[in-house]
Design a protein around this motif. Structure first.
Motif, PDB file in Angstrom:
ATOM      1  N   MET A 192       4.307  -9.318  -1.741  1.00 55.09           N
ATOM      2  CA  MET A 192       4.728  -7.928  -1.885  1.00 55.09           C
ATOM      3  C   MET A 192       5.910  -7.577  -0.987  1.00 55.09           C
ATOM      4  O   MET A 192       6.242  -6.409  -0.817  1.00 55.09           O
ATOM      5  CB  MET A 192       3.561  -6.982  -1.587  1.00 55.09           C
ATOM      6  CG  MET A 192       2.342  -7.215  -2.463  1.00 55.09           C
ATOM      7  SD  MET A 192       2.708  -7.344  -4.236  1.00 55.09           S
ATOM      8  CE  MET A 192       3.380  -5.732  -4.583  1.00 55.09           C
ATOM      9  N   GLN A 193       6.550  -8.598  -0.393  1.00 56.80           N
ATOM     10  CA  GLN A 193       7.775  -8.376   0.378  1.00 56.80           C
ATOM     11  C   GLN A 193       8.973  -9.084  -0.237  1.00 56.80           C
ATOM     12  O   GLN A 193      10.097  -8.929   0.242  1.00 56.80           O
ATOM     13  CB  GLN A 193       7.593  -8.864   1.827  1.00 56.80           C
ATOM     14  CG  GLN A 193       6.792  -7.934   2.716  1.00 56.80           C
ATOM     15  CD  GLN A 193       5.307  -8.052   2.471  1.00 56.80           C
ATOM     16  OE1 GLN A 193       4.799  -9.156   2.247  1.00 56.80           O
ATOM     17  NE2 GLN A 193       4.613  -6.930   2.491  1.00 56.80           N
ATOM     18  N   ASP A 194       8.739  -9.861  -1.261  1.00 55.61           N
ATOM     19  CA  ASP A 194       9.811 -10.554  -1.972  1.00 55.61           C
ATOM     20  C   ASP A 194      10.191  -9.727  -3.199  1.00 55.61           C
ATOM     21  O   ASP A 194       9.363  -9.494  -4.082  1.00 55.61           O
ATOM     22  CB  ASP A 194       9.341 -11.942  -2.389  1.00 55.61           C
ATOM     23  CG  ASP A 194      10.477 -12.808  -2.943  1.00 55.61           C
ATOM     24  OD1 ASP A 194      11.499 -12.239  -3.370  1.00 55.61           O
ATOM     25  OD2 ASP A 194      10.327 -14.043  -2.953  1.00 55.61           O
ATOM     26  N   LEU A 278       0.448  -1.019  -3.066  1.00 52.23           N
ATOM     27  CA  LEU A 278       0.664  -2.447  -2.847  1.00 52.23           C
ATOM     28  C   LEU A 278       2.049  -2.778  -2.311  1.00 52.23           C
ATOM     29  O   LEU A 278       2.191  -3.681  -1.483  1.00 52.23           O
ATOM     30  CB  LEU A 278       0.438  -3.217  -4.155  1.00 52.23           C
ATOM     31  CG  LEU A 278      -0.969  -3.140  -4.744  1.00 52.23           C
ATOM     32  CD1 LEU A 278      -1.046  -3.952  -6.028  1.00 52.23           C
ATOM     33  CD2 LEU A 278      -2.017  -3.624  -3.757  1.00 52.23           C
ATOM     34  N   ALA A 279       3.075  -2.080  -2.791  1.00 50.37           N
ATOM     35  CA  ALA A 279       4.442  -2.405  -2.383  1.00 50.37           C
ATOM     36  C   ALA A 279       5.045  -1.379  -1.438  1.00 50.37           C
ATOM     37  O   ALA A 279       6.085  -1.628  -0.835  1.00 50.37           O
ATOM     38  CB  ALA A 279       5.334  -2.548  -3.613  1.00 50.37           C
ATOM     39  N   GLY A 280       4.393  -0.215  -1.299  1.00 51.39           N
ATOM     40  CA  GLY A 280       4.935   0.831  -0.440  1.00 51.39           C
ATOM     41  C   GLY A 280       5.954   1.685  -1.165  1.00 51.39           C
ATOM     42  O   GLY A 280       6.437   1.343  -2.237  1.00 51.39           O
ATOM     43  N   ASN A 281       6.260   2.810  -0.573  1.00 52.20           N
ATOM     44  CA  ASN A 281       7.265   3.712  -1.138  1.00 52.20           C
ATOM     45  C   ASN A 281       8.177   4.216  -0.019  1.00 52.20           C
ATOM     46  O   ASN A 281       7.760   5.014   0.802  1.00 52.20           O
ATOM     47  CB  ASN A 281       6.589   4.887  -1.836  1.00 52.20           C
ATOM     48  CG  ASN A 281       7.558   5.725  -2.642  1.00 52.20           C
ATOM     49  OD1 ASN A 281       8.604   5.239  -3.062  1.00 52.20           O
ATOM     50  ND2 ASN A 281       7.242   6.992  -2.844  1.00 52.20           N
ATOM     51  N   PRO A 282       9.418   3.699   0.066  1.00 52.55           N
ATOM     52  CA  PRO A 282      10.070   2.805  -0.906  1.00 52.55           C
ATOM     53  C   PRO A 282       9.664   1.348  -0.713  1.00 52.55           C
ATOM     54  O   PRO A 282       9.318   0.933   0.382  1.00 52.55           O
ATOM     55  CB  PRO A 282      11.547   3.008  -0.605  1.00 52.55           C
ATOM     56  CG  PRO A 282      11.580   3.337   0.851  1.00 52.55           C
ATOM     57  CD  PRO A 282      10.347   4.141   1.120  1.00 52.55           C
TER      58      PRO A 282
END
Length: 335
Positions: A192-194, A278-282
């Motif tokens: 989830m950081q790529d 899961l990925a955050g905003n932004p």
């Protein structure tokens, strides 16, 4: 002579009776035309079905107050600058010009949303229908258990926590641990950081959560199909289960198909919570941004309600247009 008078009188009576019958028929035609003309009027239909409209009035009031009116107000606010502290000021097409010509993040969000809709919408719709069709063949008890198993992820409050454990970026994440133990990976992946992996991971999670209300409507629709239709279809030449599905089952449950399509369209275009959790905003390079996350950014964080209303209006038009297209496609089911 008397016989001639009697015959003449009988003829006159027959003619008079025929004229009366024609006049009565003409009046019936006029009355039926008048009834048909009046029945097309809304006021006549309301008066004729007054009790039904009275019973539906509470729902109409709530639907208008909390659905129709907010949509109309949002469309009106999209042509204004409104920061919730000052009175809205009209700025014409300014919000839409900024949206499509100056806001690069919106274009990324729009692209991600369309990818979500094109991939998850049809796949989740077909999966809902396929699983419902298979489950419907089991006995009632087994059918109930399987329905609960498939439906549970869509109502599970800790679903995101489960996927956070699975997609954790360290060696203790379930997915990393399994792939490393199998020798597929040499080191952990930053799922989830790529930026290249965020959208595919979110699509997988969305598909896992997609068996929701539409799935239940398909289960209910399959239960209402008249079994005698299958016997008639067999006589007409239907030879296998796939032909039964296309020519008998699907045409008999078109209302449920339409409801399920509306639900899947709404879910695929309104993706937000999955991305935020899961990925955050932004997210990294806005790889997981969607139209709804962009809308929440301007509406709930920046309080630029005019611009947020313009984003909501674009999303609304996308949903309506897609819904019309799906309706045309569903009308051809069984042809």
């Amino acid at each position: 002579m008397s016989e001639d008078v009697k015959t003449k009188a009988e003829n006159e009576a027959a003619k008079a009776e025929a004229r009366a019958k024609r006049d009565a028929e003409a009046r019936e035609v006029v009355d039926s035309d008048e009834i048909a003309r009046r029945s097309n009027k809304l006021s006549y239909r309301i008066k004729r079905s007054k009790a039904c409209y009275v019973m539906m009035a509470p729902y109409f009031v709530l639907f208008f107050a909390f659905t129709v009116l907010p949509v109309v107000v949002s469309i009106a606010l999209s042509f204004t600058y409104f920061n919730m502290l000052e009175w809205p000021t009209f700025n014409g097409w300014g919000n839409y010009i900024k949206l499509f010509l100056e806001d690069d993040i919106f274009l990324i969000s729009l692209k991600n949303t369309l990818i979500f809709a094109v991939v998850t919408g049809p796949i989740s719709y077909v999966l809902c229908l396929l699983f419902a069709w298979i489950i419907n063949e089991f006995s009632p008890k087994i059918r109930t258990i399987l329905t609960l198993i498939f439906y549970a992820p869509s109502i599970c409050g800790n679903a995101y926590m489960v996927w956070q454990l699975i997609l954790s970026s360290d060696r203790y994440g379930y997915l990393n641990g399994i792939l490393i133990s199998l020798g597929i990976l040499d080191e952990q992946k930053l799922w989830m950081q790529d930026a290249k992996l965020i959208l595919p991971c979110l699509i997988v999670v969305q598909l896992w959560l997609s068996l929701g209300t539409g799935f239940l409507s398909f289960i209910a629709g399959l239960q209402t199909v008249d079994k005698s239709l299958y016997e008639a279809a067999a006589i007409d030449g239907v030879k296998n289960r796939w032909q039964e599905l296309w020519y008998v089952t699907l045409p008999a449950m078109k209302p449920q198909l339409m409801f399920g399509a509306v639900m899947q369209i709404t879910q695929s275009f309104a993706v937000a919570d999955i991305s935020i959790q899961l990925a955050g905003n932004p997210s990294v390079n806005y790889a997981g941004a969607t139209v709804v996350t962009h809308l929440l950014d301007y509406g709930s964080t920046r309080f630029d309600m005019g611009y947020a209303s313009a984003i909501a209006t674009v999303l609304f038009l996308l949903m309506v247009g897609t819904n019309k297209l799906v309706q045309k496609l569903l009308r051809r089911v069984g042809e």
